[in-house]
Design an enzyme around this catalytic site. Structure first.
Site, PDB file in Angstrom:
ATOM      1  N   HIS A 117       0.841  -1.202   0.000  1.00 29.21           N
ATOM      2  CA  HIS A 117       0.000   0.000   0.000  1.00 29.21           C
ATOM      3  C   HIS A 117       0.872   1.247   0.000  1.00 29.21           C
ATOM      4  O   HIS A 117       2.097   1.168   0.187  1.00 29.21           O
ATOM      5  CB  HIS A 117      -0.879   0.021   1.258  1.00 29.21           C
ATOM      6  CG  HIS A 117      -0.084   0.242   2.526  1.00 29.21           C
ATOM      7  ND1 HIS A 117       0.770  -0.686   3.053  1.00 29.21           N
ATOM      8  CD2 HIS A 117      -0.001   1.328   3.348  1.00 29.21           C
ATOM      9  CE1 HIS A 117       1.347  -0.215   4.137  1.00 29.21           C
ATOM     10  NE2 HIS A 117       0.895   1.020   4.341  1.00 29.21           N
ATOM     11  N   ASP A 119       0.667   5.032   2.157  1.00 25.39           N
ATOM     12  CA  ASP A 119      -0.038   5.479   3.359  1.00 25.39           C
ATOM     13  C   ASP A 119      -1.173   6.457   3.047  1.00 25.39           C
ATOM     14  O   ASP A 119      -0.998   7.393   2.260  1.00 25.39           O
ATOM     15  CB  ASP A 119       0.947   6.116   4.349  1.00 25.39           C
ATOM     16  CG  ASP A 119       1.856   5.054   4.957  1.00 25.39           C
ATOM     17  OD1 ASP A 119       1.410   3.895   5.086  1.00 25.39           O
ATOM     18  OD2 ASP A 119       3.011   5.379   5.273  1.00 25.39           O
ATOM     19  N   HIS A 286       4.649   0.051  -0.148  1.00 29.69           N
ATOM     20  CA  HIS A 286       5.474  -0.656   0.823  1.00 29.69           C
ATOM     21  C   HIS A 286       4.660  -1.717   1.549  1.00 29.69           C
ATOM     22  O   HIS A 286       3.425  -1.698   1.529  1.00 29.69           O
ATOM     23  CB  HIS A 286       6.126   0.313   1.814  1.00 29.69           C
ATOM     24  CG  HIS A 286       5.157   1.060   2.670  1.00 29.69           C
ATOM     25  ND1 HIS A 286       4.432   2.125   2.207  1.00 29.69           N
ATOM     26  CD2 HIS A 286       4.787   0.904   3.965  1.00 29.69           C
ATOM     27  CE1 HIS A 286       3.658   2.597   3.169  1.00 29.69           C
ATOM     28  NE2 HIS A 286       3.851   1.857   4.255  1.00 29.69           N
ATOM     29  N   ARG A 302       6.004   6.807  13.698  1.00 28.40           N
ATOM     30  CA  ARG A 302       5.772   7.236  12.311  1.00 28.40           C
ATOM     31  C   ARG A 302       5.144   8.624  12.251  1.00 28.40           C
ATOM     32  O   ARG A 302       4.188   8.902  12.975  1.00 28.40           O
ATOM     33  CB  ARG A 302       4.846   6.243  11.608  1.00 28.40           C
ATOM     34  CG  ARG A 302       4.738   6.491  10.107  1.00 28.40           C
ATOM     35  CD  ARG A 302       3.841   5.475   9.430  1.00 28.40           C
ATOM     36  NE  ARG A 302       2.498   5.999   9.277  1.00 28.40           N
ATOM     37  CZ  ARG A 302       1.491   5.324   8.731  1.00 28.40           C
ATOM     38  NH1 ARG A 302       1.666   4.083   8.320  1.00 28.40           N
ATOM     39  NH2 ARG A 302       0.297   5.882   8.616  1.00 28.40           N
TER      40      ARG A 302
HETATM   41  C1  SIN Z   1       3.711   1.078   7.655  1.00 31.89           C
HETATM   42  O1  SIN Z   1       3.097   0.487   6.767  1.00 31.89           O
HETATM   43  O2  SIN Z   1       3.557   2.278   7.850  1.00 31.89           O
HETATM   44  C2  SIN Z   1       4.652   0.346   8.571  1.00 31.89           C
HETATM   45  C3  SIN Z   1       5.692  -0.422   7.847  1.00 31.89           C
HETATM   46  C4  SIN Z   1       6.500  -1.257   8.795  1.00 31.89           C
HETATM   47  O3  SIN Z   1       6.222  -1.263   9.995  1.00 31.89           O
HETATM   48  O4  SIN Z   1       7.420  -1.947   8.340  1.00 31.89           O
END
Ligand code: SIN
Length: 311
Positions: A117, A119, A286, A302
């Site tokens: 996806h 974000d 990602h 994050r």
């Molecule tokens: C995310 O998708 O924001 C997190 C990715 C991760 O924790 O590796």
């Protein structure tokens, strides 16, 4: 001192960019993110970021304030719909973690990134970039687990045949947080059925769900900073392609998602505690790897910068 005054008095930092993947991924060396960056250093850093789509800085020691101050220089910070997992006192920081508190409750979002996806792609103004700061990473027998995979949607678009590019140009897709929640619940049930590690599911209130309505966006997007074209579709949030029968829509989504994550468009990040890694949500997808479990701990903070509406 104001943020602007701190920038003016900051010294220039010499940065070096070490490219890692063929299309994306670079380490930026020579930067200390606990110090204010002067405008020239920040401009070079931002250029390197948008050119490389995923960049990271090793061995950083930053406070939540410093992470917020650094990422805010790229734009307005989001406050995630999962309020219960925002860092206390820092609503712009989302805790991503498998750690549980004394009551056995997860302290952060444990299931972030189960599917490929970008974000907040379900928002009318999806995220431009995200920054993840690693405080603790799981290591077993000397091997780092919980790596994050990235794939370049711009390189994937460039590699498409011209006829496919023409066809996609006319299509839009719906990104839906409700669709994503339902998909997560189904995945969790499937994990339970086969006795695999189960990532806790957290129900959202009707008010939380109502605050993230579905949004429709073009499949081919133009990057708001670089002007490059990329594919804006993903397996987590795209519920359907508008105007196509269900089977055709599912097939097109599957075909494009499989194309984007081909090995030649990929970069895999193996974390070290102290990494601050940023990815360009307008240029990459990602996915997290849930290949670790307690007592191995993973704790990340994050921040996410809002982008413009997709064009
Ligand atoms: C995310 O998708 O924001 C997190 C990715 C991760 O924790 O590796």
């Amino acid at each position: 001192m104001t943020a602007a005054a701190a920038r003016k008095s900051a010294r220039t930092q010499d940065l070096t960019v070490v490219r890692l993947g063929r299309h994306l991924g670079a380490e930026i060396r020579g930067i200390d993110l606990s110090q204010p960056l002067d405008d020239d250093t920040f401009a070079r850093l931002a250029r390197a970021f948008f050119e490389n789509e995923v960049v990271f800085f090793r061995n950083q020691r930053i406070t939540p304030e410093q992470q917020v101050a650094f990422t805010r220089r790229f734009g307005v910070l989001e406050q995630h719909v999962r309020k219960e997992h925002r860092l206390e006192g820092y609503p712009e920081i989302l805790i991503v973690s498998n750690v549980v508190n004394e009551q056995g409750k997860a302290i952060g979002v444990e299931d972030a990134g189960r599917f490929w996806h970008s974000d907040l792609s379900y928002k009318r103004e999806p995220s431009l970039l995200s920054a993840l700061y690693a405080l603790e990473v799981p290591v077993k027998d000397g091997v780092v687990l919980g790596q994050t995979d990235f794939a370049s949607t711009t390189a994937a678009y460039d590699a498409l045949p011209e006829s496919t590019k023409q066809r996609l140009q006319k299509l839009t897709n719906v990104h839906s947080y409700r669709y994503y929640r339902a998909k997560n619940v189904a995945a969790q049930k499937e994990e339970q059925a086969r006795g695999a590690r189960t990532v806790q599911e957290h129900n959202l209130t009707p008010e939380q769900l109502a605050s993230v309505p579905d949004s429709e966006a073009p499949i081919v997007r133009t990057h708001p900073v670089t002007g490059r074209k990329g594919l804006f579709i993903n397996e987590a949030h795209t519920s359907h392609v508008v105007g196509l029968p269900r089977a055709e829509s599912d097939a097109l989504r599957a075909e494009l998602c499989a194309h984007i994550i081909k090995p030649e468009f990929r970069y895999e990040h193996r974390w070290q505690a102290g990494d601050l890694l940023m990815w360009d949500n307008a240029a990459v997808l990602h996915k997290a790897n849930f290949n670790y479990d307690l007592p191995l701990r993973r704790l990340m903070h994050r921040t996410t910068v809002r982008g413009p509406a997709v064009a």
